[in-house]
Write a protein that holds these residues in place. Structure first.
Motif, PDB file in Angstrom:
ATOM      1  N   LEU A 125       0.811  -1.215   0.000  1.00  0.00           N
ATOM      2  CA  LEU A 125       0.000   0.000   0.000  1.00  0.00           C
ATOM      3  C   LEU A 125       0.848   1.270   0.000  1.00  0.00           C
ATOM      4  O   LEU A 125       0.396   2.319  -0.462  1.00  0.00           O
ATOM      5  N   GLN A 126       2.086   1.182   0.502  1.00  0.00           N
ATOM      6  CA  GLN A 126       2.922   2.381   0.542  1.00  0.00           C
ATOM      7  C   GLN A 126       4.083   2.326  -0.450  1.00  0.00           C
ATOM      8  O   GLN A 126       4.915   3.236  -0.490  1.00  0.00           O
ATOM      9  N   SER A 127       4.106   1.298  -1.288  1.00  0.00           N
ATOM     10  CA  SER A 127       5.250   1.123  -2.187  1.00  0.00           C
ATOM     11  C   SER A 127       5.177   2.029  -3.412  1.00  0.00           C
ATOM     12  O   SER A 127       6.204   2.298  -4.041  1.00  0.00           O
ATOM     13  N   VAL A 128       3.983   2.482  -3.762  1.00  0.00           N
ATOM     14  CA  VAL A 128       3.790   3.336  -4.934  1.00  0.00           C
ATOM     15  C   VAL A 128       3.502   4.753  -4.460  1.00  0.00           C
ATOM     16  O   VAL A 128       2.794   4.964  -3.471  1.00  0.00           O
ATOM     17  N   HIS A 129       4.042   5.742  -5.151  1.00  0.00           N
ATOM     18  CA  HIS A 129       3.836   7.138  -4.777  1.00  0.00           C
ATOM     19  C   HIS A 129       2.345   7.417  -4.576  1.00  0.00           C
ATOM     20  O   HIS A 129       1.506   6.993  -5.377  1.00  0.00           O
ATOM     21  N   HIS A 130       2.028   8.155  -3.521  1.00  0.00           N
ATOM     22  CA  HIS A 130       0.630   8.322  -3.124  1.00  0.00           C
ATOM     23  C   HIS A 130      -0.205   9.070  -4.147  1.00  0.00           C
ATOM     24  O   HIS A 130      -1.435   8.969  -4.144  1.00  0.00           O
ATOM     25  N   ARG A 131       0.431   9.803  -5.057  1.00  0.00           N
ATOM     26  CA  ARG A 131      -0.343  10.515  -6.078  1.00  0.00           C
ATOM     27  C   ARG A 131      -0.448   9.729  -7.389  1.00  0.00           C
ATOM     28  O   ARG A 131      -0.878  10.259  -8.399  1.00  0.00           O
ATOM     29  N   LYS A 132      -0.047   8.464  -7.338  1.00  0.00           N
ATOM     30  CA  LYS A 132      -0.221   7.569  -8.475  1.00  0.00           C
ATOM     31  C   LYS A 132      -1.195   6.463  -8.086  1.00  0.00           C
ATOM     32  O   LYS A 132      -1.202   6.000  -6.949  1.00  0.00           O
ATOM     33  N   GLN A 133      -2.003   6.032  -9.047  1.00  0.00           N
ATOM     34  CA  GLN A 133      -2.917   4.935  -8.765  1.00  0.00           C
ATOM     35  C   GLN A 133      -2.127   3.668  -8.467  1.00  0.00           C
ATOM     36  O   GLN A 133      -1.092   3.402  -9.083  1.00  0.00           O
ATOM     37  N   LEU A 134      -2.619   2.898  -7.522  1.00  0.00           N
ATOM     38  CA  LEU A 134      -1.997   1.634  -7.147  1.00  0.00           C
ATOM     39  C   LEU A 134      -2.893   0.495  -7.609  1.00  0.00           C
ATOM     40  O   LEU A 134      -4.070   0.443  -7.249  1.00  0.00           O
ATOM     41  N   ASN A 135      -2.354  -0.408  -8.387  1.00  0.00           N
ATOM     42  CA  ASN A 135      -3.109  -1.582  -8.828  1.00  0.00           C
ATOM     43  C   ASN A 135      -2.857  -2.717  -7.848  1.00  0.00           C
ATOM     44  O   ASN A 135      -1.771  -3.292  -7.813  1.00  0.00           O
ATOM     45  N   PHE A 136      -3.851  -3.037  -7.062  1.00  0.00           N
ATOM     46  CA  PHE A 136      -3.729  -4.044  -6.009  1.00  0.00           C
ATOM     47  C   PHE A 136      -4.096  -5.407  -6.582  1.00  0.00           C
ATOM     48  O   PHE A 136      -5.177  -5.594  -7.144  1.00  0.00           O
ATOM     49  N   THR A 137      -3.189  -6.357  -6.424  1.00  0.00           N
ATOM     50  CA  THR A 137      -3.452  -7.740  -6.821  1.00  0.00           C
ATOM     51  C   THR A 137      -2.934  -8.661  -5.722  1.00  0.00           C
ATOM     52  O   THR A 137      -2.049  -8.285  -4.940  1.00  0.00           O
ATOM     53  N   LEU A 138      -3.481  -9.868  -5.686  1.00  0.00           N
ATOM     54  CA  LEU A 138      -2.986 -10.838  -4.712  1.00  0.00           C
ATOM     55  C   LEU A 138      -1.547 -11.220  -5.029  1.00  0.00           C
ATOM     56  O   LEU A 138      -0.750 -11.468  -4.116  1.00  0.00           O
ATOM     57  N   GLU A 139      -1.222 -11.252  -6.310  1.00  0.00           N
ATOM     58  CA  GLU A 139       0.172 -11.526  -6.694  1.00  0.00           C
ATOM     59  C   GLU A 139       1.082 -10.400  -6.196  1.00  0.00           C
ATOM     60  O   GLU A 139       2.236 -10.656  -5.813  1.00  0.00           O
ATOM     61  N   GLY A 140       0.569  -9.184  -6.208  1.00  0.00           N
ATOM     62  CA  GLY A 140       1.353  -8.061  -5.697  1.00  0.00           C
ATOM     63  C   GLY A 140       1.648  -8.191  -4.213  1.00  0.00           C
ATOM     64  O   GLY A 140       2.736  -7.820  -3.753  1.00  0.00           O
ATOM     65  N   VAL A 141       0.692  -8.731  -3.444  1.00  0.00           N
ATOM     66  CA  VAL A 141       0.938  -8.955  -2.010  1.00  0.00           C
ATOM     67  C   VAL A 141       2.018 -10.016  -1.842  1.00  0.00           C
ATOM     68  O   VAL A 141       2.897  -9.895  -0.978  1.00  0.00           O
ATOM     69  N   GLU A 142       1.954 -11.062  -2.666  1.00  0.00           N
ATOM     70  CA  GLU A 142       2.985 -12.110  -2.588  1.00  0.00           C
ATOM     71  C   GLU A 142       4.364 -11.545  -2.922  1.00  0.00           C
ATOM     72  O   GLU A 142       5.365 -11.878  -2.265  1.00  0.00           O
ATOM     73  N   GLN A 143       4.422 -10.690  -3.938  1.00  0.00           N
ATOM     74  CA  GLN A 143       5.704 -10.069  -4.296  1.00  0.00           C
ATOM     75  C   GLN A 143       6.208  -9.162  -3.178  1.00  0.00           C
ATOM     76  O   GLN A 143       7.420  -9.096  -2.913  1.00  0.00           O
ATOM     77  N   SER A 144       5.297  -8.478  -2.515  1.00  0.00           N
ATOM     78  CA  SER A 144       5.684  -7.636  -1.385  1.00  0.00           C
ATOM     79  C   SER A 144       6.232  -8.480  -0.246  1.00  0.00           C
ATOM     80  O   SER A 144       7.193  -8.091   0.431  1.00  0.00           O
ATOM     81  N   GLN A 145       5.609  -9.642  -0.027  1.00  0.00           N
ATOM     82  CA  GLN A 145       6.120 -10.548   0.996  1.00  0.00           C
ATOM     83  C   GLN A 145       7.531 -11.012   0.649  1.00  0.00           C
ATOM     84  O   GLN A 145       8.405 -11.084   1.527  1.00  0.00           O
ATOM     85  N   SER A 146       7.769 -11.286  -0.617  1.00  0.00           N
ATOM     86  CA  SER A 146       9.106 -11.701  -1.044  1.00  0.00           C
ATOM     87  C   SER A 146      10.118 -10.577  -0.817  1.00  0.00           C
ATOM     88  O   SER A 146      11.254 -10.829  -0.385  1.00  0.00           O
ATOM     89  N   ALA A 147       9.710  -9.343  -1.114  1.00  0.00           N
ATOM     90  CA  ALA A 147      10.609  -8.200  -0.893  1.00  0.00           C
ATOM     91  C   ALA A 147      10.928  -8.052   0.587  1.00  0.00           C
ATOM     92  O   ALA A 147      12.092  -7.805   0.962  1.00  0.00           O
ATOM     93  N   LEU A 148       9.921  -8.209   1.446  1.00  0.00           N
ATOM     94  CA  LEU A 148      10.161  -8.109   2.887  1.00  0.00           C
ATOM     95  C   LEU A 148      11.077  -9.228   3.360  1.00  0.00           C
ATOM     96  O   LEU A 148      11.956  -9.004   4.200  1.00  0.00           O
ATOM     97  N   THR A 149      10.849 -10.421   2.843  1.00  0.00           N
ATOM     98  CA  THR A 149      11.712 -11.548   3.226  1.00  0.00           C
ATOM     99  C   THR A 149      13.154 -11.270   2.847  1.00  0.00           C
ATOM    100  O   THR A 149      14.083 -11.556   3.621  1.00  0.00           O
ATOM    101  N   ARG A 150      13.342 -10.697   1.670  1.00  0.00           N
ATOM    102  CA  ARG A 150      14.701 -10.371   1.219  1.00  0.00           C
ATOM    103  C   ARG A 150      15.373  -9.391   2.176  1.00  0.00           C
ATOM    104  O   ARG A 150      16.532  -9.571   2.555  1.00  0.00           O
ATOM    105  N   VAL A 151      14.630  -8.373   2.595  1.00  0.00           N
ATOM    106  CA  VAL A 151      15.191  -7.385   3.521  1.00  0.00           C
ATOM    107  C   VAL A 151      15.481  -8.022   4.877  1.00  0.00           C
ATOM    108  O   VAL A 151      16.569  -7.838   5.451  1.00  0.00           O
ATOM    109  N   ASN A 152      14.517  -8.791   5.394  1.00  0.00           N
ATOM    110  CA  ASN A 152      14.684  -9.353   6.731  1.00  0.00           C
ATOM    111  C   ASN A 152      15.796 -10.394   6.780  1.00  0.00           C
ATOM    112  O   ASN A 152      16.531 -10.490   7.773  1.00  0.00           O
ATOM    113  N   GLU A 153      15.949 -11.163   5.702  1.00  0.00           N
ATOM    114  CA  GLU A 153      17.057 -12.125   5.657  1.00  0.00           C
ATOM    115  C   GLU A 153      18.391 -11.395   5.563  1.00  0.00           C
ATOM    116  O   GLU A 153      19.392 -11.835   6.148  1.00  0.00           O
ATOM    117  N   PHE A 154      18.419 -10.294   4.843  1.00  0.00           N
ATOM    118  CA  PHE A 154      19.632  -9.479   4.774  1.00  0.00           C
ATOM    119  C   PHE A 154      20.007  -8.965   6.163  1.00  0.00           C
ATOM    120  O   PHE A 154      21.175  -9.035   6.580  1.00  0.00           O
TER     121      PHE A 154
END
Length: 468
Positions: free
Chosen positions: A295-324
């Motif tokens: 929800l906060q990954s895209v600039h707030h003045r741009k439309q955000l296309n929400f998909t379930l795949e997008g949530v999964e990708q966000s989880q992968s990004a978080l995992t990458r950061v937390n493992e780092f």
């Protein structure tokens, strides 16, 4: 750090400074508690929290007010259908919203006023507007005459030549192509909750609520007013008209609006069966931090296309950061540092702040973090990251998380130290070819919710929820 935000009022990006020279005073339009809040609303609330956190990060004092709308057409209709008093009906959804806020790590504003607790302030404001000639009565209801306020329409860029003369809108919401006089006070209807006032029994219209509550806690003029683009008209246009007509002063200096959230490329609507609440996503097994991240990954003045795949990708990004971060914490204390890497961290911190200073550019801020991760991971493989570098990088991510609120930046505690002891025992068992003991340690840790992963750089571990 100089925070600049795009101002809907002026259509320009402007520096944010306290009007009173002391603190930023901010009002955000909160939920209308007729149902569970959906993710489209939560996109706006996450942006509001992000802005709140970043203002505090810059060192500016902040006083933040977010209202709860607990009386309007939808609430009254739904409460009557359910056979409940509106107080009982809204209590459930108010509590659910507060729980969802906590789940998404949204900080509580300093004040969260409820509309039904501020009827006196609304009545006083309507009386002032009546005394100044901005209202008229029809069939017991009080309406705001928009033609009495010459600046009406300038905020949303309305063409008033197309406004029908003498038309009235009694609903709390109405279509953008039909701007007319709006209701301030609705006369009592059979079965509805009402309040007695000098102009008769009834209840407030939606628009008067925010003007009354914001000015009570923040004064007649304040710094920031935040909401979704769907509120520009009629809600915020009407707030300005009734507030400035009463005081003769500018109502708000900076207006910030977040764009719509789409779902799979379409407008979210119950009729399309594509409207998700946070609870819907949690039932599907998604991590709430992945939802916040998206929800906060895209600039707030741009439309955000929400998909379930997008949530999964966000989880992968978080995992990458937390493992780092986990891997970084494992750098021994006796490893020598590299001052050049520390300078690179300083540059990443500067890029992070510069992006957020520039109209809260979260995508740019995240890019600064991931570029640093990419570079440091290479150095970690070469064992060229020292303890001093480790502490600088962890400190940067802790600071970044004060704004983003999604990463696992906690230091290792005693329980985590015990995990490391067992991992080292397992490594010793494997070195001695005692694979039965090594497998036993892995199984014991898994029962405790700790999952091991053997890599060429060594053994990594992650915490997982423990099944009952």
């Amino acid at each position: 750090m100089v925070l600049k935000l795009y101002n809907t009022l002026t259509r320009a990006t402007e520096e944010v400074t306290p009007l009173n020279g002391k603190e930023i005073r901010m009002y955000t339009c909160g939920p209308t508690v007729y149902d569970f809040v959906h993710i489209g609303n939560f996109r706006t609330f996450v942006v509001q929290d992000l802005l709140r956190r970043y203002i505090k990060y810059t060192g500016l004092p902040l006083f933040h007010v977010m209202n709860i709308t607990d009386v309007d057409d939808k609430i009254i209709h739904n409460a009557m259908e359910s056979g409940l008093a509106i107080e009982d009906y809204t209590a459930r959804y108010t509590e659910a919203f507060l729980e969802d806020m906590e789940t998404l790590c949204l900080e509580k504003p300093e004040v969260m006023p409820r509309a039904t607790e501020h009827i006196d302030q609304m009545v006083d404001l309507i009386l002032k507007l009546r005394e100044m000639g901005h209202t008229y009565e029809s069939e017991g209801s009080i309406y705001y005459r928009i033609r009495s306020f010459p600046d009406y329409g300038k905020f949303s860029r309305l063409d008033l030549s197309e406004v029908p003369v003498g038309g009235r809108i009694d609903a709390d919401e109405y279509a953008k192509e039909n701007p007319r006089d709006f209701v301030l006070w609705k006369t009592r209807k059979e079965g509805e909750k009402y309040w007695d006032t000098p102009f008769g029994p009834g209840r407030p219209g939606w628009h008067i609520e925010c003007s009354a509550m914001s000015m009570k806690y923040l004064g007649e003029s304040f710094d920031l007013h935040i909401g979704g683009v769907d509120l520009i008209f009629p809600h915020h246009e009407n707030e300005i008209a009734q507030s400035e007509a009463t005081t003769g002063k500018p109502f708000v200096r900076h207006w910030v609006h977040s764009e719509f959230l789409l779902v799979n490329g379409e407008k979210m609507a119950k009729s399309k069966k594509n409207q998700y609440t946070l609870r819907d996503l949690l039932v599907r097994g998604f991590n709430p931090m992945a939802v916040r991240y998206l929800l906060q990954s895209v600039h707030h003045r741009k439309q955000l296309n929400f998909t379930l795949e997008g949530v999964e990708q966000s989880q992968s990004a978080l995992t990458r950061v937390n493992e780092f971060l986990l891997r970084l914490r494992e750098v021994p204390d006796d490893f020598p540092g590299d001052t050049r890497l520390n300078r690179r961290v300083v540059r990443a911190r500067s890029d992070f702040v510069s992006a957020l200073d520039d109209d809260l550019n979260t995508s740019g801020a995240l890019a600064a973090l991931f570029q640093l991760i990419k570079e440091v991971n290479v150095l970690l493989e070469r064992k060229q990251v020292g303890s001093d570098n480790r502490d600088h990088i962890l400190g940067f991510f802790r600071d970044a998380n004060r704004v983003l609120a999604v990463f696992d930046v906690e230091e290792r505690g005693a329980e985590d130290d015990q995990v490391m002891v067992l991992i080292r025992e397992r490594e010793q068992a494997r070195f001695q070819r005692d694979y039965q003991q090594a497998d036993k340690i892995r199984a014991d840790l898994l029962r405790q919710g700790v999952e091991l992963e053997d890599t060429k750089e060594g053994t990594r571990w992650k915490k997982r929820s423990v099944e009952n």
